[in-house]
Design an enzyme around this catalytic site. Structure first.
Site, PDB file in Angstrom:
ATOM      1  CB  SER A 143      26.407 -12.042  15.255  1.00 41.40           C
ATOM      2  OG  SER A 143      25.879 -11.976  13.945  1.00 41.40           O
ATOM      3  CE1 TYR A 156      29.805  -7.309  14.472  1.00 41.15           C
ATOM      4  CE2 TYR A 156      28.686  -8.769  12.923  1.00 41.15           C
ATOM      5  CZ  TYR A 156      28.679  -8.016  14.086  1.00 41.15           C
ATOM      6  OH  TYR A 156      27.550  -7.984  14.860  1.00 41.15           O
TER       7      TYR A 156
END
Length: 275
Positions: A143, A156
């Site tokens: 990400s 996360y």
């Protein structure tokens, strides 16, 4: 690996979003598929569409990779079917946008098991066979959140930082032995979770899952160690290098706080869930 035509691609979290898009893109490029997720109905629907449109062979396996023994069990089932994995796409993952203390330790444990441990386990299981054949690879979905600390998405994004670092390290170990490991770093992607959660993402550019899958596979086939998808995301990736780290933290904190406030406004939860 210069082409995936005729190769077998294993995709985790293939029932929706980026994983589903990778399945269609790989099929379009002539690959046979091994798809896994928790939902058999969604996988069956995807397999039917792919076989009807492209004629590829598609094998389905149900697995909840947040369970500690699931990666080994999945690999055993695949091996018992006489299947080999030429390309592993570790897409399955889950994320929560919230204040750190508002989630339980059990929730974080599940997230880390899925985002980190299952990815490492599957990668370790498939690489020996690739080395024997002298070719193969792994695409790990990280990400743009891996590129800097992310307040309100702390666990996360930290897990995705692991994925990026892990992938690039393995690239260094195995690239000269015929194995490419590529970390794909998408930014905001239009998978639908933002609208459902009422998150404030107005003005934020969003790529489609199809775009992410296409660019991810392109980067892998070009032998790249990582790929940031989208021009805006790529340009934004320079900010942590140009600004003091404290300034970066403050900027990201302001962005992510809006999402948390959207959750409170609508009484819902913002999450990313590609299982």
């Amino acid at each position: 690996m210069k082409s995936i035509k005729g190769k077998t691609v294993l995709i985790t979290g293939a029932s929706s979003g980026i994983g589903k898009a990778f399945a269609f893109e790989a099929a379009k490029q002539g690959a046979n598929l091994i798809l896994t997720a928790r939902s058999i109905q969604k996988l069956q629907d995807i397999a039917s569409q792919i076989m009807r449109r492209f004629g590829n062979t598609v094998h389905l396996f149900i697995a909840d990779l947040s369970k500690k023994d699931a990666p080994a069990d999945l690999y055993r089932q695949i091996s018992e079917k006489g299947l080999k994995t030429d390309l592993l796409i570790n897409n399955a993952g889950i994320g929560k946008w919230t204040n750190f203390l508002d989630e339980s330790s059990a929730s974080y444990e599940e997230m880390l098991e899925l985002n980190i441990n299952s990815l490492v386990k599957l990668t370790q299981l498939v690489i020996p066979g690739m080395l024997e054949r002298g070719t193969g690879g792994v695409i790990n979905i990280a990400s743009t959140g891996a590129l800097q600390p992310c307040p309100y998405v702390a666990v996360y994004c930290a897990s995705k930082s692991f994925v990026l670092s892990f992938s690039e390290a393995l690239y260094g170990e195995y690239y000269h032995r015929g194995i490419t490991v590529t970390a794909v770093c998408p930014g905001n992607t239009a998978t639908g979770f933002q609208a459902i959660a009422g998150a404030d993402t107005k003005g934020m550019a969003a790529d489609t899952p199809e775009y992410v899958a296409k660019k991810g596979l392109e980067a892998f086939l070009k032998g790249k160690s990582f790929k940031i998808t989208g021009t805006v995301n790529y340009l934004q990736s320079f900010l942590p290098r140009l600004l003091p780290r404290k300034s970066v933290i403050n900027v990201v904190s302001g962005m992510m706080k809006k999402r948390v406030e959207g959750v409170r406004k609508y009484g819902l939860e913002v999450s990313v869930n590609n299982r």
